[in-house]
Scaffold this motif. Structure first.
Motif, short mmCIF file in Angstrom:
data_model
loop_
_atom_site.label_atom_id
_atom_site.label_comp_id
_atom_site.label_asym_id
_atom_site.label_seq_id
_atom_site.Cartn_x
_atom_site.Cartn_y
_atom_site.Cartn_z
N ARG A 130 -56.22 -27.68 76.07
CA ARG A 130 -56.05 -29.12 76.23
C ARG A 130 -56.98 -29.88 75.31
NH1 ARG A 130 -55.49 -28.59 82.85
NH2 ARG A 130 -53.28 -27.99 82.80
N ASN A 180 -46.27 -33.67 76.30
CA ASN A 180 -47.08 -32.50 76.62
C ASN A 180 -46.27 -31.21 76.50
OD1 ASN A 180 -49.93 -33.13 77.55
ND2 ASN A 180 -48.74 -34.69 78.65
N GLN A 218 -46.96 -26.93 82.99
CA GLN A 218 -47.52 -27.91 82.06
C GLN A 218 -48.85 -27.37 81.55
OE1 GLN A 218 -47.92 -31.93 83.51
NE2 GLN A 218 -49.18 -32.57 81.79
N THR A 260 -52.45 -31.84 78.87
CA THR A 260 -52.49 -33.06 79.69
C THR A 260 -52.86 -34.26 78.83
OG1 THR A 260 -54.77 -32.51 80.29
CG2 THR A 260 -53.05 -31.87 81.85
N GLN A 277 -52.53 -37.94 77.02
CA GLN A 277 -52.12 -39.26 77.48
C GLN A 277 -51.22 -39.98 76.48
OE1 GLN A 277 -52.91 -40.23 80.61
NE2 GLN A 277 -53.79 -38.17 80.73
#
Length: 344
Positions: A150, A219, A226, A229, A231
Motif C-alpha cells: 500500500r 484500488n 482489496q 487502500t 484515496q
C-alpha cells in the motif's frame, strides 16, 4: 501366477525399503525440509504433470545422501527446478536464492538497458513536449506485507498527482527497466490513468481460471481481496487517453504483468523488444523459519483471456536505440511519440 504375484510384491517392497533407507539416512530436520519441498512442488508446480514423481524423489534422495544440514541440500534445488522447467521459481534460504538458470534462454544483448538497470533506476514521472506524460516505472520490491504494498502504491500515485495527470493528452509508460516485484502497487499506482475494470488473470496449464485481478475505485483487487487502500487524490476526468508502452528484454515477471494488463486496452500500442519471458505467476510457500519455496504455478492472461506462454511481444519491434539520459535521442520514445501524435 501366485509366484509371479509374490515376485512383484517382493520387488515393490524392496524398492520401498530402498527409498526408505535413503530417506532415513538423512537427519530428521534435513529429511523434513526436503520432503516438504518436494510435496509443495508436486502439488503446485505448473509442470507437475510432466514429471515422474516416484522416480524424481528417488533420484533426489540419492543426490541428498550424506547431507548433514539443509545447506548441504541447496545444490539439489537447481536440479529439481530444471526437471520442472521452472526458471522463474526459486528457494530462499538464509537470505539467498537458489534457482535453475535455463541455458537455452538467449543472452540479452542490449548493453544500454543492462547498464541502466544495474544502476537501480527510480520512478520518474514528467511531462514531455506536446503534453505527453511520461512514466518510467521500474520494478517495485515492496516486501511481503499488505502495508508495504500500500505504501509503494501511494508513492506511484503521489508522483502522478504532482504533475496533474489531467494536463496530459496521452502517456508513455516505460517498462524497459521493470524487472518485476509486486504487481499490486504498480497497477494501483497507475489506476488514475487506467480507470476501473478487469485487467487480467491467472490460469492453470489447462486454461482453467484461477485468481483474477481488477481495479475498483482506484484500488487493486485480487478476486475480492482489496490489496491497496489509495484515496485517489487526483482523479483523472478521462481514463481512455492513448498510451504507448515501452518494452525491453529485461521487462520481466510483474513488469510483464503490467504490460499484459495493458494488452487489449483501446488506444494502446507497444514499442521495443520482446520481454524476458517470465510470464508465469509465482506463489511462495514457507518451508521452515525464513526458508520459502517460490513456485511458478499458473500462467497469465490479459483482459481478453489471451494466454501469454512465453513473453510479451511489441506491436512495433525496435531493437536498441535506447537513451535513458536523453529521451529526445531515444529511438523507442521517438517512435512512441510519433504514434501518439496521431492517436486518438
Amino acid at each position: 501366477m501366485k509366484k509371479l504375484g509374490l515376485l512383484v510384491l517382493f520387488l515393490v517392497a524392496s524398492h520401498a525399503a530402498n527409498c526408505q533407507a535413503v530417506a532415513t539416512s538423512l537427519p530428521d530436520s534435513v529429511k523434513t525440509f526436503l520432503d516438504k519441498s518436494l510435496t509443495l512442488l508436486e502439488t503446485y508446480s505448473l509442470e507437475r504433470a510432466s514429471v515422474d514423481w516416484p522416480q524424481l524423489r528417488q533420484t533426489v534422495y540419492q543426490k541428498a545422501q550424506g547431507a548433514q544440514s539443509v545447506r548441504d541440500l541447496l545444490p539439489i534445488y537447481s536440479y529439481v527446478f530444471e526437471q520442472l522447467k521452472d526458471d522463474h521459481g526459486w528457494l530462499t534460504y538464509q537470505g539467498k536464492t537458489y534457482k535453475w538458470r535455463n541455458p537455452a534462454r538467449p543472452v540479452y544483448p542490449n548493453a544500454v538497458v543492462k547498464a541502466a538497470l544495474a544502476k537501480k533506476p527510480s520512478l520518474q514521472v514528467k511531462m514531455l513536449p506536446g503534453a505527453i506524460g511520461y512514466i518510467q516505472l521500474p520494478g517495485i520490491n515492496a516486501g511481503g506485507s499488505l502495508q508495504q504494498m500500500r505504501d509503494a502504491a501511494k508513492v506511484v500515485q503521489d508522483s502522478l498527482c504532482r504533475i496533474n495527470p489531467d494536463k496530459a493528452r496521452a502517456w508513455v509508460i516505460d517498462l524497459r527497466l521493470n524487472d518485476g516485484g509486486a504487481m499490486a502497487p504498480m497497477l494501483a499506482g497507475l489506476a488514475p490513468l487506467l480507470g476501473d475494470g478487469y485487467l487480467g488473470g491467472f490460469v492453470d496449464k489447462d486454461g482453467k481460471p484461477d485468481q483474477q485481478w481488477y481495479l475498483r475505485q482506484g484500488n487493486f483487487y485480487l478476486d475480492t481481496l482489496q490489496v491497496t487502500t489509495l484515496q485517489n487524490r487526483c482523479p483523472v476526468r478521462k481514463t481512455n487517453k492513448p498510451i504507448a508502452v515501452l518494452l525491453s528484454g529485461l521487462t520481466a515477471s510483474s513488469g510483464e504483468i503490467v504490460a499484459i494488463s495493458l494488452k487489449g486496452r483501446p488506444s494502446t500500442r507497444f514499442f521495443g523488444e520482446p520481454t524476458y519471458g517470465a510470464t508465469t505467476a509465482n506463489e511462495s510457500y514457507r518451508i521452515s523459519g525464513t526458508a520459502y519455496l517460490t513456485i511458478a504455478g499458473t500462467q497469465e492472461t490479459d483482459r481478453n483471456r489471451v494466454v501469454y506462454r512465453s513473453n510479451v511481444a511489441p506491436d512495433v519491434l525496435i531493437t536498441g536505440g535506447d537513451n535513458f539520459s536523453d529521451l529526445g535521442k531515444d529511438a523507442k520514445v521517438a517512435a512512441a511519440l510519433k504514434w501518439l501524435k496521431k492517436a486518438k
